[in-house]
Design a protein around this motif. Structure first.
Motif, mmCIF file in Angstrom:
data_model
loop_
_atom_site.group_PDB
_atom_site.id
_atom_site.type_symbol
_atom_site.label_atom_id
_atom_site.label_comp_id
_atom_site.label_asym_id
_atom_site.label_seq_id
_atom_site.Cartn_x
_atom_site.Cartn_y
_atom_site.Cartn_z
ATOM 1 N N SER A 54 0.789 -1.175 0.001
ATOM 2 C CA SER A 54 0.144 0.240 0.075
ATOM 3 C C SER A 54 0.970 1.178 0.095
ATOM 4 N N ILE A 63 -0.594 1.407 -10.880
ATOM 5 C CA ILE A 63 0.243 0.177 -10.609
ATOM 6 C C ILE A 63 0.644 -0.506 -11.933
ATOM 7 N N PHE A 109 -7.265 -3.443 -7.513
ATOM 8 C CA PHE A 109 -6.903 -2.282 -8.104
ATOM 9 C C PHE A 109 -8.284 -1.799 -8.828
ATOM 10 N N GLU A 128 -4.388 2.087 -7.537
ATOM 11 C CA GLU A 128 -4.319 1.529 -6.389
ATOM 12 C C GLU A 128 -5.825 1.580 -5.769
#
Length: 167
Positions: A54, A63, A109, A128
């Motif tokens: 995280s 990501i 995600f 995220e």
């Protein structure tokens, strides 16, 4: 001479303890810069069998796919936008299934303009989701933990692409 042999023997023993990358192995790089929150067990002691990473507020950190090696990622979208609470259930998934039946997955995600099926190596796939990104290797429903054992620990900060594990 005996002292030299003892030194060489000690070095050989230590080298056996260092994780190595086998020929043909895949390296899992961190899909975002962030802190490892959970690995094999939750703080409650319950089995988890994956790595959670995280880096703060939901919906702000891009990501990437986690495995280097020109893999074909199947991105499955189950939510249409940004869900920033666990109740929202962002179970979006990027997965690659290998010929031996093992699957590597990135879960939790949020969808972005980069969330679509394609073949890529370290490409952006979303942002995220709530709380963390979940990295998991499994086969027939059983989570495999050996790929990250000895490579990463809870509380460790990882830079983008830094090694999380190898399989």
């Amino acid at each position: 001479m005996p002292r030299t042999m003892k030194t060489l023997s000690a070095l050989a023993t230590l080298m056996a303890l260092v994780p190595t990358t086998a020929p043909g192995a895949y390296t899992v790089g961190s899909p975002l810069a962030g802190t490892v929150r959970t690995t094999t067990y939750y703080s409650s002691g319950a089995f988890h069998g994956a790595v959670d990473i995280s880096n703060g507020p939901c919906g702000t950190n891009p990501i990437t796919t986690g495995v280097v090696g020109s893999l074909s990622w199947n991105v499955t979208l189950r939510t249409t936008g940004i869900a920033c609470d666990m109740a929202g259930g962002t179970q979006n998934e990027a997965a690659h299934t290998f010929a031996d039946g093992y699957t590597f997955r990135l879960l939790q995600f949020n969808k972005s303009a980069n969330s679509y099926d394609r073949t890529c190596d370290r490409c952006s796939i979303g942002i995220e989701g709530p709380d963390h990104i979940h990295l998991q290797r499994d086969r027939n429903g059983t989570n495999i933990t050996t790929w990250y054992s000895g490579y990463t620990t809870v509380g460790e900060f990882l830079s983008l692409g830094e090694t999380v594990g190898v399989f």
